[in-house]
Design an enzyme around this catalytic site. Sequence first.
Site, PDB file in Angstrom:
ATOM      1  N   GLY A 170       0.838  -1.190   0.000  1.00 54.47           N
ATOM      2  CA  GLY A 170       0.000   0.000   0.000  1.00 54.47           C
ATOM      3  C   GLY A 170       0.874   1.241   0.000  1.00 54.47           C
ATOM      4  O   GLY A 170       2.032   1.194   0.426  1.00 54.47           O
ATOM      5  N   GLN A 207       2.766   9.929   1.633  1.00 54.55           N
ATOM      6  CA  GLN A 207       4.091   9.284   1.623  1.00 54.55           C
ATOM      7  C   GLN A 207       4.936   9.713   0.431  1.00 54.55           C
ATOM      8  O   GLN A 207       6.143   9.465   0.407  1.00 54.55           O
ATOM      9  CB  GLN A 207       3.947   7.760   1.619  1.00 54.55           C
ATOM     10  CG  GLN A 207       3.296   7.227   2.870  1.00 54.55           C
ATOM     11  CD  GLN A 207       3.287   5.718   2.854  1.00 54.55           C
ATOM     12  OE1 GLN A 207       2.359   5.105   2.357  1.00 54.55           O
ATOM     13  NE2 GLN A 207       4.343   5.110   3.379  1.00 54.55           N
ATOM     14  N   CYS A 232       6.168   0.031   7.440  1.00 50.27           N
ATOM     15  CA  CYS A 232       5.740   1.176   6.653  1.00 50.27           C
ATOM     16  C   CYS A 232       6.903   1.692   5.822  1.00 50.27           C
ATOM     17  O   CYS A 232       8.011   1.814   6.334  1.00 50.27           O
ATOM     18  CB  CYS A 232       5.240   2.274   7.587  1.00 50.27           C
ATOM     19  SG  CYS A 232       4.642   3.718   6.700  1.00 50.27           S
ATOM     20  N   LEU A 233       6.631   1.993   4.553  1.00 45.55           N
ATOM     21  CA  LEU A 233       7.698   2.497   3.687  1.00 45.55           C
ATOM     22  C   LEU A 233       8.236   3.839   4.169  1.00 45.55           C
ATOM     23  O   LEU A 233       9.355   4.210   3.832  1.00 45.55           O
ATOM     24  CB  LEU A 233       7.175   2.636   2.248  1.00 45.55           C
ATOM     25  CG  LEU A 233       6.737   1.335   1.569  1.00 45.55           C
ATOM     26  CD1 LEU A 233       6.100   1.636   0.224  1.00 45.55           C
ATOM     27  CD2 LEU A 233       7.920   0.389   1.415  1.00 45.55           C
ATOM     28  N   HIS A 236      -4.320   0.885   7.741  1.00 45.56           N
ATOM     29  CA  HIS A 236      -2.998   1.530   7.726  1.00 45.56           C
ATOM     30  C   HIS A 236      -2.981   2.729   6.763  1.00 45.56           C
ATOM     31  O   HIS A 236      -2.493   3.807   7.110  1.00 45.56           O
ATOM     32  CB  HIS A 236      -1.950   0.486   7.321  1.00 45.56           C
ATOM     33  CG  HIS A 236      -0.548   0.984   7.276  1.00 45.56           C
ATOM     34  ND1 HIS A 236       0.416   0.619   8.198  1.00 45.56           N
ATOM     35  CD2 HIS A 236       0.073   1.832   6.414  1.00 45.56           C
ATOM     36  CE1 HIS A 236       1.549   1.216   7.900  1.00 45.56           C
ATOM     37  NE2 HIS A 236       1.390   1.956   6.825  1.00 45.56           N
ATOM     38  N   GLU A 237      -3.530   2.533   5.563  1.00 51.14           N
ATOM     39  CA  GLU A 237      -3.502   3.618   4.569  1.00 51.14           C
ATOM     40  C   GLU A 237      -4.437   4.758   4.975  1.00 51.14           C
ATOM     41  O   GLU A 237      -4.110   5.926   4.784  1.00 51.14           O
ATOM     42  CB  GLU A 237      -3.867   3.086   3.179  1.00 51.14           C
ATOM     43  CG  GLU A 237      -2.940   1.994   2.641  1.00 51.14           C
ATOM     44  CD  GLU A 237      -1.463   2.288   2.811  1.00 51.14           C
ATOM     45  OE1 GLU A 237      -1.064   3.469   2.723  1.00 51.14           O
ATOM     46  OE2 GLU A 237      -0.693   1.350   3.048  1.00 51.14           O
ATOM     47  N   HIS A 274      -2.763   6.927   7.381  1.00 49.28           N
ATOM     48  CA  HIS A 274      -1.846   7.873   6.721  1.00 49.28           C
ATOM     49  C   HIS A 274      -2.574   9.147   6.303  1.00 49.28           C
ATOM     50  O   HIS A 274      -2.030  10.242   6.409  1.00 49.28           O
ATOM     51  CB  HIS A 274      -1.237   7.242   5.464  1.00 49.28           C
ATOM     52  CG  HIS A 274       0.030   6.480   5.711  1.00 49.28           C
ATOM     53  ND1 HIS A 274       1.155   7.045   6.277  1.00 49.28           N
ATOM     54  CD2 HIS A 274       0.368   5.201   5.437  1.00 49.28           C
ATOM     55  CE1 HIS A 274       2.123   6.137   6.349  1.00 49.28           C
ATOM     56  NE2 HIS A 274       1.668   5.004   5.857  1.00 49.28           N
TER      57      HIS A 274
END
Length: 166
Positions: A46, A51, A91-92, A133-134, A137
């Site tokens: 994702g 991000q 997480c990226l 999670h997204e 963000h």
Amino acid sequence: MALLKIVYHPHPVLRQQAVPVTVFDDDLKKLLADMYETMYDANGVGLAAPQVAIGKQIAVIDVSEKNNEPFCIINPQIIESRGNELMSAGCLSVPNTHDKVPRATYVKVRAQNENGEFFEIEGNGLLGHCLQHEIDHLNGILYIDHLSPLKRRMQLKKMAKFLKER
Ligand code: NI
């Protein structure tokens, strides 16, 4: 298509409330294509627009094994959730870190697609976790915010070490 630069904690855009998308045009479709490419390139499941330093309510997801089931959620809202479980998270934007966070077992999300059409998606397991999670963000929340202060410090140390040695 182009790879976008992924920003890391503590970049301020990661902490902003993302603004809703109101225009569903070719620029949005180009951004989505770039976000898919960037997500696959980073081996992510994702990626949310903050991000890549864009403070809009857009995220792309693909939790399939073959990376062939991509979809986007625009202006998403969780309209139903049930249960509670600990799920492994990374997480990226907090690279080289992992820990378990409490999540709802099941969520139902209402969102818009790339053409502005509303749809609903429901999921548990990895998909349910990824949706939560997204959407976090897009509200300026990172998975490390769900950890105890001690565990958060440990993960941030791991990230700092990784970024320094890279
Ligand atoms: Ni993330």
